[in-house]
Design a protein around this motif. Structure first.
Motif, short mmCIF file in Angstrom:
data_model
loop_
_atom_site.label_atom_id
_atom_site.label_comp_id
_atom_site.label_asym_id
_atom_site.label_seq_id
_atom_site.Cartn_x
_atom_site.Cartn_y
_atom_site.Cartn_z
N LYS A 142 16.14 9.50 54.32
CA LYS A 142 15.46 10.62 54.83
C LYS A 142 14.27 10.07 54.19
N ARG A 143 12.54 9.93 54.76
CA ARG A 143 11.77 9.75 55.08
C ARG A 143 11.22 10.90 54.52
N GLU A 144 11.15 11.99 55.28
CA GLU A 144 10.61 12.82 55.42
C GLU A 144 10.80 13.80 53.55
N GLY A 145 9.92 14.70 53.04
CA GLY A 145 10.84 15.44 52.30
C GLY A 145 11.60 17.10 52.77
N TRP A 146 12.22 17.37 51.03
CA TRP A 146 12.23 18.77 52.03
C TRP A 146 11.31 19.83 52.15
N LEU A 147 10.34 19.58 50.81
CA LEU A 147 9.36 20.30 50.93
C LEU A 147 8.51 20.24 52.11
N SER A 397 16.95 27.45 55.85
CA SER A 397 17.13 25.95 54.85
C SER A 397 17.95 25.49 55.36
N SER A 398 18.38 25.83 56.91
CA SER A 398 19.48 24.96 57.82
C SER A 398 18.94 24.65 58.15
N LYS A 399 17.83 25.08 58.74
CA LYS A 399 16.70 23.90 59.95
C LYS A 399 15.96 22.58 58.72
N ILE A 400 15.96 22.90 57.80
CA ILE A 400 15.52 22.13 56.69
C ILE A 400 15.95 20.59 55.91
N LEU A 401 17.33 21.58 55.27
CA LEU A 401 18.27 20.76 55.06
C LEU A 401 19.58 20.24 55.48
N GLY A 402 19.65 20.68 57.14
CA GLY A 402 20.83 20.46 58.38
C GLY A 402 21.96 20.60 57.96
N GLU A 403 22.52 21.96 57.17
CA GLU A 403 22.74 22.44 56.74
C GLU A 403 23.11 23.43 56.13
#
Length: 411
Positions: A142-147, A397-403
């Protein structure tokens, strides 16, 4: 001039930048209008996250020491720590250099999350750091960071497009924007040095910067850059004034990390709407002479974090802030032939704050007897991120981390 971002797409995606100004991530207010309109700006009393990167791979077994386990000393006959240990319970102790952190632990203001890692660990500094900063699986990129994804999902509220006095969404200390901050949408980010004034030298890129700011009636990409640089310059001057006038209420050591955190404290005290700050401490790649090197680094870390927490409390800002450390990996359980340790997998991390649930969290690592084997993680680092996002930053967090990941109960 070659480092200047030349298109809006490059600028949004963080390409280029002019040194510590780091406007590579700082899209101007006018560009952010479409992505950020019609959402109120965050309140000034919202929760704040401070990230401390322990760059190089901190050795977890000599940070939180299993001093009653004979396997620890068998694996580390020369670098295993025995004296001056700061006991956490009957089996575990902190490194003797962590006196201030041990005191915070005793006060219930420090959580120690044990044995944090991820499946199929990668021992490359670059790749493992990328995994931590993007919250990706080891086999995905992934290119985009978690923050950055947090900014996209939860920080779309921004001031009006023409407001060059807007506070940055996030601030980092250092020349390079952390990958954690990279995002799809445009957000106002700002970077600064750990000490000194915001003076420029005679670098050609800096001279180009000044000329572009002074130019009249320019169009196209140059107009975009002019507006961007003006926003950056205004933010720079505001930040410089805040820092120069700040009166710390605790004594900060002279280390780079401590001075970085002092600057962060000044900006928090000034009630910026900034939600996230990022600082880094390097040097943890202790392949040789680990006893001396790690002792120095942990001494700096412990003293800096303690001074920061005391300063926040004295300014009545401690209820708003948690501070979290991370490192790209731990070290091998067995020492090497150079008085050090090689790249490993899991390690503990610290979460500090007046509102954390202090104590030891997660399972301790199970030591191995085979010197060629490594630790198996017990807490996924994305569980830590999930807890920060859901419980502290009040995001999904699920929208940001994917799960969804199981929470670690430090908040």
């Amino acid at each position: 001039m070659q480092n200047l971002p030349l298109t809006r797409r490059e600028f949004i995606r963080g390409a280029g930048g002019l040194g510590f100004l780091a406007f590579s991530g700082a899209a101007p207010a006018f560009l952010a209008r479409s992505a950020m309109a019609q959402t109120p700006a965050p309140e000034r009393d919202r929760s704040i996250l401070v990230i401390i990167q322990l760059a190089g791979g901190n050795d977890g077994l000599n940070t939180v020491i299993p001093f009653t386990d004979d396997r620890y000393y068998n694996l580390r006959p020369t670098i295993g720590l025995k004296h001056g240990l700061l006991h956490l319970n009957d089996d575990l102790a902190l490194h003797p250099a962590c006196k201030e952190l041990h005191q915070l632990y005793g006060e219930g203001k420090l959580s120690i999350v044990q044995n944090v890692g991820y499946p199929n660990p990668n021992r490359s500094h670059f790749r493992s750091t990328e995994i931590w900063e993007t919250a990706s699986d080891a086999d995905s990129f992934k290119r985009e960071g978690w923050l950055g994804r947090f900014f996209d999902n939860a920080c779309a509220g921004s001031p009006e497009a023409d407001d060059i006095n807007a506070d940055p969404t996030a601030i980092h200390v250092g020349d390079m924007i952390p990958q954690s901050y990279l995002s799809e949408q445009a957000h106002s980010l700002f970077g600064m040095k750990h000490r000194g004034r915001f003076d420029r030298g005679n670098d050609p890129a800096d001279l180009a910067y000044e000329k572009l700011l002074q130019a009249d009636h320019i169009e196209g990409n140059a107009s975009y850059l002019q507006h961007t640089m003006m926003n950056t310059l205004v933010t720079e001057r505001r930040v410089e004034k805040i820092i120069s006038q700040y009166k710390a209420l605790s004594s900060y050591p002279g280390s780079k990390l401590a001075q970085s955190l002092k600057r962060v404290a000044a900006l928090i005290h000034a009630d910026l709407e900034t939600r996230v700050y990022f600082v880094s401490q390097s040097g943890y790649d202790t392949h040789a002479n680990q006893l001396n090197n790690q002792e120095r680094l942990l001494t700096e870390l412990s003293a800096a974090m303690s001074a920061f927490q005391k300063d926040l409390k004295a300014h009545k800002k401690d209820e708003q802030v948690i501070t979290m450390t991370f490192s790209e990996f731990g070290r091998r359980p067995a020492e090497n032939g150079s008085g050090g340790t090689d790249h490993g997998t899991a390690a503990p991390l610290f979460v500090m704050g007046s509102r954390v649930n202090g104590g030891l969290l997660g399972e301790s690592p199970e030591l191995v007897t085979d010197v060629k084997k490594d630790l198996q993680y017990s807490t996924d680092f994305r569980s830590v991120y999930s807890s920060v996002l859901d419980k502290w930053l009040e995001a999904d967090s699920s929208k940001i981390l994917g799960e969804k990941f199981e929470h670690v109960p430090f908040v």
